[in-house]
Design an enzyme around this catalytic site. Structure first.
Site, PDB file in Angstrom:
ATOM      1  N   CYS A 133       0.816  -1.229   0.000  1.00  0.00           N
ATOM      2  CA  CYS A 133       0.000   0.000   0.000  1.00  0.00           C
ATOM      3  C   CYS A 133       0.840   1.266   0.000  1.00  0.00           C
ATOM      4  O   CYS A 133       0.346   2.337  -0.351  1.00  0.00           O
ATOM      5  CB  CYS A 133      -0.891   0.042   1.230  1.00  0.00           C
ATOM      6  SG  CYS A 133      -1.562  -1.538   1.662  1.00  0.00           S
TER       7      CYS A 133
HETATM    8  N1  CO8 Z   1     -21.554  -8.601   4.721  1.00  0.00           N
HETATM    9  C1  CO8 Z   1     -22.178  -8.764   5.901  1.00  0.00           C
HETATM   10  N2  CO8 Z   1     -21.548  -9.034   7.043  1.00  0.00           N
HETATM   11  C2  CO8 Z   1     -20.214  -9.183   6.998  1.00  0.00           C
HETATM   12  C3  CO8 Z   1     -19.485  -9.038   5.798  1.00  0.00           C
HETATM   13  C4  CO8 Z   1     -20.202  -8.748   4.623  1.00  0.00           C
HETATM   14  N3  CO8 Z   1     -19.596  -8.597   3.451  1.00  0.00           N
HETATM   15  N4  CO8 Z   1     -18.175  -9.220   6.056  1.00  0.00           N
HETATM   16  C5  CO8 Z   1     -18.068  -9.479   7.373  1.00  0.00           C
HETATM   17  N5  CO8 Z   1     -19.301  -9.467   7.939  1.00  0.00           N
HETATM   18  C6  CO8 Z   1     -19.627  -9.709   9.339  1.00  0.00           C
HETATM   19  C7  CO8 Z   1     -18.511 -10.480  10.048  1.00  0.00           C
HETATM   20  O1  CO8 Z   1     -18.691 -11.861   9.867  1.00  0.00           O
HETATM   21  C8  CO8 Z   1     -18.700 -10.058  11.482  1.00  0.00           C
HETATM   22  O2  CO8 Z   1     -19.762 -10.807  12.036  1.00  0.00           O
HETATM   23  P1  CO8 Z   1     -19.707 -11.251  13.585  1.00  0.00           P
HETATM   24  O3  CO8 Z   1     -19.670  -9.959  14.363  1.00  0.00           O
HETATM   25  O4  CO8 Z   1     -20.961 -12.037  13.746  1.00  0.00           O
HETATM   26  O5  CO8 Z   1     -18.443 -12.038  13.730  1.00  0.00           O
HETATM   27  C9  CO8 Z   1     -19.184  -8.615  11.380  1.00  0.00           C
HETATM   28  O6  CO8 Z   1     -19.702  -8.468  10.041  1.00  0.00           O
HETATM   29  C10 CO8 Z   1     -18.074  -7.602  11.617  1.00  0.00           C
HETATM   30  O7  CO8 Z   1     -16.905  -8.004  10.825  1.00  0.00           O
HETATM   31  P2  CO8 Z   1     -15.512  -7.332  10.986  1.00  0.00           P
HETATM   32  O8  CO8 Z   1     -15.157  -7.246  12.426  1.00  0.00           O
HETATM   33  O9  CO8 Z   1     -14.545  -7.995  10.044  1.00  0.00           O
HETATM   34  O10 CO8 Z   1     -15.862  -5.877  10.404  1.00  0.00           O
HETATM   35  P3  CO8 Z   1     -15.115  -4.529  10.617  1.00  0.00           P
HETATM   36  O11 CO8 Z   1     -16.037  -3.574  11.219  1.00  0.00           O
HETATM   37  O12 CO8 Z   1     -13.753  -4.690  11.218  1.00  0.00           O
HETATM   38  O13 CO8 Z   1     -14.875  -4.055   9.086  1.00  0.00           O
HETATM   39  C11 CO8 Z   1     -13.051  -3.923   7.517  1.00  0.00           C
HETATM   40  C12 CO8 Z   1     -14.069  -4.816   8.216  1.00  0.00           C
HETATM   41  C13 CO8 Z   1     -13.803  -2.982   6.583  1.00  0.00           C
HETATM   42  C14 CO8 Z   1     -12.120  -4.805   6.696  1.00  0.00           C
HETATM   43  C15 CO8 Z   1     -12.263  -3.097   8.543  1.00  0.00           C
HETATM   44  O14 CO8 Z   1     -11.786  -3.935   9.563  1.00  0.00           O
HETATM   45  C16 CO8 Z   1     -11.095  -2.349   7.952  1.00  0.00           C
HETATM   46  O15 CO8 Z   1     -11.214  -1.558   7.027  1.00  0.00           O
HETATM   47  N6  CO8 Z   1      -9.922  -2.535   8.527  1.00  0.00           N
HETATM   48  C17 CO8 Z   1      -8.715  -1.857   8.066  1.00  0.00           C
HETATM   49  C18 CO8 Z   1      -8.221  -2.633   6.919  1.00  0.00           C
HETATM   50  C19 CO8 Z   1      -7.081  -1.952   6.238  1.00  0.00           C
HETATM   51  O16 CO8 Z   1      -6.868  -0.759   6.272  1.00  0.00           O
HETATM   52  N7  CO8 Z   1      -6.376  -2.780   5.556  1.00  0.00           N
HETATM   53  C20 CO8 Z   1      -5.322  -2.315   4.802  1.00  0.00           C
HETATM   54  C21 CO8 Z   1      -5.679  -2.818   3.499  1.00  0.00           C
HETATM   55  S1  CO8 Z   1      -4.308  -3.449   2.779  1.00  0.00           S
HETATM   56  C22 CO8 Z   1      -3.952  -2.332   1.619  1.00  0.00           C
HETATM   57  O17 CO8 Z   1      -4.456  -1.240   1.630  1.00  0.00           O
HETATM   58  C23 CO8 Z   1      -3.075  -2.823   0.523  1.00  0.00           C
HETATM   59  C24 CO8 Z   1      -2.661  -4.253   0.717  1.00  0.00           C
HETATM   60  C25 CO8 Z   1      -1.847  -4.759  -0.417  1.00  0.00           C
HETATM   61  C26 CO8 Z   1      -2.660  -4.835  -1.660  1.00  0.00           C
HETATM   62  C27 CO8 Z   1      -3.546  -6.002  -1.701  1.00  0.00           C
HETATM   63  C28 CO8 Z   1      -4.472  -5.873  -2.895  1.00  0.00           C
HETATM   64  C29 CO8 Z   1      -5.510  -7.017  -3.044  1.00  0.00           C
END
Ligand code: CO8
Length: 374
Positions: free
Chosen positions: A156
């Protein structure tokens, strides 16, 4: 010593786009098929059924509403669930070079330059479509630039680390100008069959031209200072690589051969790291919150950006002070902050300052303090 400056930026946006609604319909169809195929094992309690995805969750958790991709037909086909890109012959431009060249030409045009004016090309991206020859050297040939070219990958933070490398070379005098090009085909390494992450990424290419400030033929952003930092973490990981076939089940359809993350941990660990990084960088350069007109942040998550904006400025950012593009483009890895910079910087006035900041896998953080000269 010379003063490096960003004199042009460019963005290549793919023609095809996918809304959250389209994405969720395709994912849910895939999940229903998978559940039907595994009905017996599910009934015996051996495997969990796949749950549906939801548009509401995606927007609430990430702020993402839409993403651009090179191919939507494969991604939206429940029998495929990944992009389908044609095999190109070795005699034609590769797809990464082609999209990179489009962005680079726009950056050159903005600066009133041609490829012949450029001394170096850095192709900085999260993934490279082949091992060698370097994509950057192909871009060099397609643009007719001079000097040398090389690829680099800091996930990233590839773009900001690339800007630091180019700015340092311009500052020292070893080159007069460099293009930093970021073709990001995130759809190729996203696991579209995993509802936890299937909504996260999109495709794009960005480019910035960096020259000596005294060479600029129009308005420019002087690169006042750059700072890069890394800290190893397995919380964002992809195990695909050139040793894949050497492993006993290396060619199997394994989950860890695509992007994987522990999103919650990333959120919690990266936020303080980035906030501290920016605060230290500003303090060391004598830049205060009151001096900043704009923040162009990595585009992964809206809540994350709101938090960092509040930390850096010490108050809620005004509309426009911290532009987000992730609602339209999703996370485009290293290109996100550069899209925001390219689209939301031309209105700044002489002397206005801002920070470009990337963060993510590695972990990695890169910040670039710029000042407008109009
Ligand atoms: N629909 C409905 N419900 C869902 C879904 C969905 N699609 N996905 C998950 N849920 C459910 C989960 O199962 C969970 O249920 P339960 O509470 O019953 O266990 C609930 O929703 C909450 O899930 P999470 O705790 O996972 O949800 P979050 O509130 O944490 O949100 C995010 C998820 C959006 C991923 C969030 O954690 C986030 O943005 N985190 C930061 C991520 C980040 O910045 N990552 C860096 C990215 S990497 C990058 O930028 C480049 C990497 C290298 C390139 C790779 C390219 C492919």
């Amino acid at each position: 010593m010379h003063r490096p400056a960003i004199t042009g930026t460019g963005v290549f946006t793919p023609e095809q786009g996918i809304t959250n609604a389209e994405l969720v319909v395709a994912f849910n169809a895939y999940a229903d098929r998978w559940n039907a195929q595994h009905a017996d094992a599910i009934a015996r309690g051996e495997v969990e059924p796949m749950a549906h995805s939801s548009e509401d969750f995606i927007v609430k958790a990430s702020g993402i509403e839409h993403r651009y991709v090179l191919d939507k037909t494969g991604i939206l086909d429940p029998e495929v669930m990944h992009p389908l890109l044609r095999q190109r012959s070795d005699d034609e431009p590769g797809v990464m070079a082609e999209m990179g060249v489009d962005a680079a030409r726009k950056a050159l045009a903005q600066a009133g330059r041609t490829g012949a004016d450029v001394d170096a090309v850095i192709c900085a991206a999260s993934n490279l479509e082949r091992a060698y020859p370097a994509v950057a050297i192909e871009i060099q040939q397609l643009l007719g630039t001079k000097g040398f070219a090389f690829d680099m990958n800091v996930a990233c933070s590839s773009a900001t680390f690339g800007i630091q490398a180019a700015a340092d070379m311009v500052r020292s005098g070893s080159i007069r100008s460099a293009l930093v090009v970021n073709p990001e085909i995130c759809s190729g390494h996203l696991e579209w069959r995993d509802r936890d992450c299937h909504f996260i990424f999109g495709d794009v290419a960005t480019a910035v031209l960096i020259e000596r400030a005294e060479d600029a033929s129009g308005p420019y952003f002087e690169i006042r200072s750059t700072r890069c930092a890394t800290e190893f973490s397995n919380n964002i990981r992809n195990n695909n690589g050139f040793l894949r076939r050497t492993r006993p089940d290396g060619l199997a359809d394994r989950r860890d051969m695509q992007f994987m993350q522990n999103g919650r941990k990333v959120f919690k660990e990266v936020l303080p790291m980035v906030s501290q990084h920016i605060a230290d960088h500003m303090a060391d350069e004598g830049v205060t919150a009151a001096d900043l007109s704009r923040l162009w942040l990595h585009q992964a998550n809206k809540t994350m950006n709101d938090f960092i904006g509040r930390k850096v400025l010490g108050r809620d950012p005004e509309p426009g002070e911290q532009p987000n593009i992730l609602q339209d483009y999703a996370n485009t890895s290293s290109a996100g902050s550069i899209i925001a910079f390219s689209k939301y910087s031309n209105d700044l006035r002489d002397g206005d300052k801002g920070i470009i900041c990337s963060f993510g896998a590695g972990y990695s953080v890169g910040s670039v303090i710029v000042e407008r000269h109009a």
